[in-house]
Design a protein around this motif. Structure first.
Motif, short mmCIF file in Angstrom:
data_model
loop_
_atom_site.label_atom_id
_atom_site.label_comp_id
_atom_site.label_asym_id
_atom_site.label_seq_id
_atom_site.Cartn_x
_atom_site.Cartn_y
_atom_site.Cartn_z
N ILE A 76 0.70 -1.22 0.08
CA ILE A 76 -0.03 0.01 -0.05
C ILE A 76 0.96 1.11 -0.16
N SER A 77 1.72 1.28 0.74
CA SER A 77 2.89 2.44 1.12
C SER A 77 3.53 2.61 -0.38
N ALA A 87 2.81 5.84 -2.92
CA ALA A 87 4.02 6.59 -3.61
C ALA A 87 4.27 6.61 -5.24
N ALA A 88 3.78 5.55 -5.75
CA ALA A 88 3.80 5.60 -7.03
C ALA A 88 2.61 6.25 -8.01
N THR A 89 1.47 6.26 -7.04
CA THR A 89 0.39 6.66 -7.92
C THR A 89 -0.14 8.28 -7.57
N VAL A 90 0.40 8.51 -6.27
CA VAL A 90 -0.34 9.79 -5.71
C VAL A 90 0.56 10.99 -5.28
N GLN A 91 0.62 11.91 -6.00
CA GLN A 91 1.27 12.74 -5.78
C GLN A 91 0.78 14.18 -5.05
N ASP A 92 -0.36 14.03 -4.98
CA ASP A 92 -1.10 15.46 -4.37
C ASP A 92 -1.25 15.22 -2.81
N LEU A 125 -7.94 1.09 2.90
CA LEU A 125 -7.28 -0.33 2.77
C LEU A 125 -6.39 -0.46 3.71
N ARG A 126 -5.47 0.47 4.09
CA ARG A 126 -4.51 0.32 4.84
C ARG A 126 -5.30 0.30 6.40
N SER A 127 -6.20 1.09 6.71
CA SER A 127 -6.72 0.93 7.96
C SER A 127 -7.54 -0.44 8.26
#
Length: 200
Positions: free
Chosen positions: A52-53, A57-62, A181-183
């Protein structure tokens, strides 16, 4: 209050706490394969948290993975991103069957959401593959324990695709899905830990 009275009261409280937290129902007759599968699922769940991390990091920049605001949560509802199924401590009111059913429903829900999102971005393949493996492990738990957990009425339909028409919405949807999903995976891992160490 004398020392012996204090000791007796402590023993009583500890025993009451143990009884409340112990799995009930069919858990008392679970075979070793159930605990082994739960332990394997927990190991996979820990790997998924790392996935998930990496996916975030690969898909979310905002947003950072820990970004959370009330406006983002409102967007989750407006975009049709459902909340995770709630997992609780096993009890007479939250049976092993209910627990496994909700685990299955949650993993399937996130599989569906990630399938939609992967049509818009790359970088989710490892996470999706591990979720498929996790679903297999939970299904094995269901089979080994001879449960009849049904998820057909627990997986809400979502119209997420219609909300992914611009890059900002895609970023928001990715961020919300991955943080939820992480939660959920933290809750799963806590549950797997209980099941993998339980001894009737």
């Amino acid at each position: 209050m004398d020392t012996w009275t204090v000791i007796i009261l402590l023993h009583y409280l500890l025993f009451a706490s143990w009884v409340r937290s112990a799995p009930v129902g069919s858990a008392s007759s679970l075979p070793p394969a159930f605990r082994e599968t739960a332990l394997e699922a927990k190991t996979l769940g820990e790997k998924i948290l790392k996935d998930i991390s990496a996916a975030h990091a690969a898909t979310v920049q905002d947003f950072s993975l820990d970004s959370s605001t009330s406006s983002l949560q409102l967007m989750a509802a407006s975009m049709g991103i459902p909340s995770s199924p709630v997992l609780k401590a096993l009890s007479a009111h939250f049976t092993l069957e209910t627990c496994v059913s909700r685990m299955l429903a949650g993993v399937q829900m996130y599989q569906n959401l990630l399938e939609v999102l992967s049509s818009k971005v790359s970088g989710l393949d490892d996470l999706r593959a591990d979720l498929r493996d996790l679903l297999n492990h939970i299904n094995k738990l269901k089979e080994v324990a001879q449960l009849t957990a049904d998820v057909s009425d627990q997986n809400p339909s979502t119209d997420l695709t219609s909300h992914l028409q611009d890059s900002h919405n895609i970023q928001v949807a990715l961020h919300l899905t991955l943080t939820q999903l992480r939660s959920f995976c933290h809750d799963l891992n806590r549950t797997f830990r209980v099941l993998s160490t339980y001894r009737p």
